[in-house]
Design an enzyme around this catalytic site. Structure first.
Site, PDB file in Angstrom:
ATOM      1  N   ARG A 141      11.321   5.879  16.806  1.00 45.39           N
ATOM      2  CA  ARG A 141      12.806   6.020  16.173  1.00 45.39           C
ATOM      3  C   ARG A 141      13.444   4.440  16.097  1.00 45.39           C
ATOM      4  NH1 ARG A 141      18.030   5.307  16.586  1.00 45.39           N
ATOM      5  NH2 ARG A 141      17.690   5.818  18.817  1.00 45.39           N
ATOM      6  N   ASP A 142      13.925   4.214  17.530  1.00 41.68           N
ATOM      7  CA  ASP A 142      15.011   3.190  17.321  1.00 41.68           C
ATOM      8  C   ASP A 142      14.033   1.919  16.872  1.00 41.68           C
ATOM      9  OD1 ASP A 142      17.057   1.728  17.743  1.00 41.68           O
ATOM     10  OD2 ASP A 142      17.065   1.971  20.024  1.00 41.68           O
ATOM     11  N   HIS A 185      20.081   3.301  28.001  1.00 42.85           N
ATOM     12  CA  HIS A 185      19.471   2.817  26.808  1.00 42.85           C
ATOM     13  C   HIS A 185      19.830   1.310  26.496  1.00 42.85           C
ATOM     14  CE1 HIS A 185      17.758   3.334  22.449  1.00 42.85           C
ATOM     15  NE2 HIS A 185      18.482   2.217  22.525  1.00 42.85           N
ATOM     16  N   HIS A 214      19.577  -2.739  24.970  1.00 44.02           N
ATOM     17  CA  HIS A 214      18.816  -3.500  24.170  1.00 44.02           C
ATOM     18  C   HIS A 214      18.792  -4.863  24.823  1.00 44.02           C
ATOM     19  CE1 HIS A 214      18.728  -1.244  20.073  1.00 44.02           C
ATOM     20  NE2 HIS A 214      19.003  -0.485  21.009  1.00 44.02           N
ATOM     21  N   CYS A 262      16.351  -6.852  14.657  1.00 41.42           N
ATOM     22  CA  CYS A 262      16.857  -6.988  13.595  1.00 41.42           C
ATOM     23  C   CYS A 262      15.776  -7.652  12.834  1.00 41.42           C
ATOM     24  CB  CYS A 262      18.368  -7.382  13.435  1.00 41.42           C
ATOM     25  SG  CYS A 262      18.667  -7.537  11.784  1.00 41.42           S
ATOM     26  N   ASN A 304      15.199  -3.585  21.212  1.00 40.73           N
ATOM     27  CA  ASN A 304      15.312  -2.838  22.624  1.00 40.73           C
ATOM     28  C   ASN A 304      14.226  -3.670  23.409  1.00 40.73           C
ATOM     29  OD1 ASN A 304      16.121   0.017  21.835  1.00 40.73           O
ATOM     30  ND2 ASN A 304      15.066  -0.750  20.111  1.00 40.73           N
TER      31      ASN A 304
END
Ligand code: ZN
Length: 308
Positions: A15-16, A208, A210, A241, A250
């Site tokens: 997902r991420d 979570h 990054h 990105c 992440n």
């Protein structure tokens, strides 16, 4: 050092990670990766999201993946991100048993984009909770940028408290603190984690991080020292990105799992299997990945390779 014996890792790469990619693996390739994660020992996997397909085309096949994966082994939890009740409906229709909502902790960001405070956004999730409960779907909530945001800098603790209280009020007590902008630092992470754990004993937590500025691993350590035991991570560090070459996204799953293995903290996940899946996804998306262990190998394997 005060550390947990066991830690749960949720794999969020499907997902991420993939939602930031230009070249997206086919649904069958995603399914193969998902099966690979289950085989590697993950008990929690974020499979995709039920956002509008026009908004996030990379996740448009999430429903299909849930339909095709069918029954999963006992104790394996597959979750998806939802924006609203339409997301709950899609979860019901495709057999997804766990959904996650999200709100930004940035007051300014919320007011500007949604014309409401973060607490008002969370209060609006009550319909989702009701619908999920009626359909036996577990529901959790995430707070992005509870440490700092690009718009306002450090997030005041009172703002985070207000959002947590809004979540608890609508009946959501599994809460994820998500440093989506990669601005958190370890002492702040320790303090906030300790604060929320002490203050909201009825809640359970995910973290979570990054690795945007290289602090994610230190943040995980700080959170563990504050008693946290559940972390998201993304295979190969997927999630950077795509428009900024080399920009870290992440924290990489294999880096986290390797470190925890070496520290004697159990994750139940086979790091070699995760590394194989990272190599596979790197081929599928056509570029290299941001994972130290993938480049350097496990420290455990160094001695073995020397004696060959
Ligand atoms: Zn993220």
């Amino acid at each position: 050092m005060n550390l947990p014996e066991k830690v749960s890792i949720c794999e969020v790469g499907l997902r991420d990670g993939l939602q930031n990619e230009k070249v997206i693996p086919s649904t069958d390739d995603k399914l193969a990766l998902l099966r690979g994660f289950i085989d590697a020992g993950y008990k929690v996997i974020e499979v995709g999201s039920f956002m509008h397909p026009k908004k996030v085309p990379q996740m448009a096949d999430t429903d299909e993946i849930f339909k095709k994966i069918g029954e999963v082994p006992e104790g394996v939890e597959l979750r998806a991100l939802i924006p609203n009740t339409r997301g709950v409906q899609r979860a019901i229709d495709c057999g997804c048993k766990k959904v996650k909502l999200n709100v930004s902790a940035s007051r300014m960001h919320n007011l500007k984009n949604l014309n409401r405070t973060p607490e008002e956004s969370v209060a609006g999730f009550a319909d989702c909770v009701k619908m999920a409960n009626e359909n036996n779907i577990a529901i959790s909530g995430s707070i992005s940028m509870p440490f700092a945001s690009p718009w306002e800098g450090r997030t005041p603790v009172e703002d985070v408290d207000a959002i947590i209280e809004a979540y608890l009020k609508v009946g959501i007590n599994e809460i994820s603190l998500s440093d989506a902008s990669g601005q958190a630092v370890p002492n702040q992470v320790y303090d906030l984690c300790k604060h929320v754990r002490d203050k909201y004993t009825e809640a359970s937590w995910w973290l979570h991080f990054h690795n945007t500025r290289g602090a994610a691993m230190a943040n995980i350590l700080a959170a563990m020292q504050a008693g946290m035991t559940r972390f998201d991570a993304s295979f190969g560090g997927l999630g950077g990105c795509p428009f900024v070459p080399g920009a870290a996204g992440n924290i990489s799953s294999e880096d986290v799992i390797n470190m925890l293995d070496e520290m004697g903290i159990e994750t139940g996940v086979d790091v070699l299997k995760v590394m194989a899946l990272s190599r596979k996804v790197s081929e599928l998306i056509g570029h290299g990945l941001d994972s130290y262990v993938l480049r350097a190998g496990r420290s455990k394997d160094l001695i073995a390779s020397q004696s060959e």
